[in-house]
Design an enzyme around this catalytic site. Structure first.
Site, short mmCIF file in Angstrom:
data_model
loop_
_atom_site.label_atom_id
_atom_site.label_comp_id
_atom_site.label_asym_id
_atom_site.label_seq_id
_atom_site.Cartn_x
_atom_site.Cartn_y
_atom_site.Cartn_z
N ALA A 39 18.30 -48.98 -11.50
CA ALA A 39 18.55 -50.05 -10.52
C ALA A 39 19.97 -50.00 -9.97
CB ALA A 39 18.28 -51.41 -11.16
N GLU A 66 0.82 -1.21 0.00
CA GLU A 66 0.00 0.00 0.00
C GLU A 66 0.86 1.26 0.00
OE1 GLU A 66 -2.28 -2.98 2.67
OE2 GLU A 66 -0.24 -2.65 1.95
#
Length: 387
Positions: free
Chosen positions: A158, A47
């Site tokens: 893996a 503001e």
């Protein structure tokens, strides 16, 4: 108001522990007079920036603000009074301030004869400020879990090789997420396997997040680890009974172990981070750590990067999350799907659900899908809107 929401998003990653806020001021004839956003904690609020830009044209005009103007003095003065002093005639604010210390600005405005109306584009403003709102309402940081995987859900092969599953474009996007977070969290497995750096790269003006390693036994972070450099602050979380004498010089917090399981207590970690001013967390750890957060009901958003790659074997993205039946599955609502280079980024939030093991419910889950300017953002009355 939509412009104010867009302005607020400019503050993501730099205003914490304050909210992101945007403000647009029209003059008495309805023309743009000024605009601004909250840029950093301790600096002027949205503001004030907008009023400075508007100058005398603010008198008799209308202010559009994404969050109710504050009414108390902290490191800066109350915005409600600034609007009154500028001669604003009307204020539209999207979301009421849930923090009792800062709330009451609307009442102050009305007492001064100013029309103050809530609710305009509330869902969009909530989405843009979700991290801060969650931290205030729930008394813990907002948690975004990010992972990268193949189309069949593997995060590594893996043989444990994982660099790189996703593209350079996707990895750059992850740095944006880091730049918008107050803290980045990984576990001991990731610390050992990847020696991650966890700092933000390639984002101009980024405020570096706190790097957090959950190192239960105080054995994963070793001298020379990349998280110990001066690129960003680092916190190492260890068990209360762990022998931390071998840890390099670093900021260490001791936490209770998880009840009935491995690792550290997730609620205790989030409480400790919240006390340090952390309002948003980016969870980047592996499947075990992600599973512990899901099991604790502490994931507010999921962002998955899926690469057009198949592995067929290797670790999955999510480990044990305490879900044993399909009825207890964590249901998500997709809010966005975006192509990032050759990859797909999927954003989802937990669906509202009854209290079921492994199912997370959050106040934000009922909000409408996020707007493009609010891709990521950030509860309890103990959180303060600092100045």
């Amino acid at each position: 108001m939509r412009r104010a929401v867009a302005l607020a998003a400019r503050g993501l990653g730099s205003t914490s522990p304050n909210p992101v806020v945007g403000c647009v001021i029209l003059d008495a004839s309805g023309h743009l007079a000024g605009e601004g956003h909250h840029q950093r904690a301790g600096g002027p609020h949205a503001e004030v920036h907008a009023l400075r830009a508007a100058g005398s044209r603010a008198r008799g005009g209308t202010a559009y603000v994404t969050l109710e103007p504050c009414s108390h003095t902290g490191r800066t003065g109350p915005c409600a009074q600034a609007l009154i002093d500028a001669g604003i005639a009307r204020v539209h604010y999207a979301v009421p301030d849930p923090n009792p210390r800062a709330a009451g600005g609307a009442a102050t405005l009305r007492a001064a004869g100013i029309t103050a109306e809530p609710g305009l584009l509330a869902a969009e403003a909530e989405a843009g400020n979700t991290a801060w709102l969650t931290s205030v309402r729930r008394g813990r940081p907002y948690v975004l879990w990010k992972y990268a995987a193949t189309l069949d859900g593997r995060i590594a092969a893996a043989d444990a090789t994982s660099r790189w599953i996703t593209s350079a474009e996707a990895r750059a996007d992850v740095h944006r997420l880091r730049a918008e977070a107050d803290a980045v969290v990984v576990g001991s497995g990731t610390a050992r396997a990847d020696d991650p750096h966890l700092a933000v790269r390639g984002v101009e003006g980024a405020v570096q997040p706190l790097r957090v390693v959950m190192d239960t036994e105080a054995t994963a972070v070793r001298p020379g680890a990349r998280v110990l450099d001066d690129g960003a602050p680092t916190l190492i979380a260890v068990a209360e009974d762990a022998d931390a004498r071998r840890l390099p010089a670093a900021d260490v917090v001791r936490l209770p172990r998880a009840a009935g399981g491995r690792g550290l207590s997730v609620p205790a970690l989030l409480a400790a981070l919240h006390e340090r001013g952390v309002r948003s967390v980016l969870l980047e750890g592996g499947p075990a750590l992600a599973g512990s957060f899901v099991a604790a009901g502490a994931v507010d958003k999921v962002v998955g990067y899926l690469a057009p790659v198949l592995l067929g074997a290797g670790p999955a993205a999510l480990g044990d999350a305490g879900i044993t039946t399909i009825a207890g599955a964590l249901r998500l609502r997709m809010t966005e799907t975006v192509r990032i280079g050759p990859d797909l980024r999927i954003t989802a939030t937990p669906e509202p659900a009854a209290a079921t093991p492994g199912v997370i419910t959050t106040p934000e889950a009922t909000a409408t899908p996020e707007t493009p300017v609010a891709r990521a953002a950030e509860p309890a009355a103990t959180a303060t809107k600092e100045r």
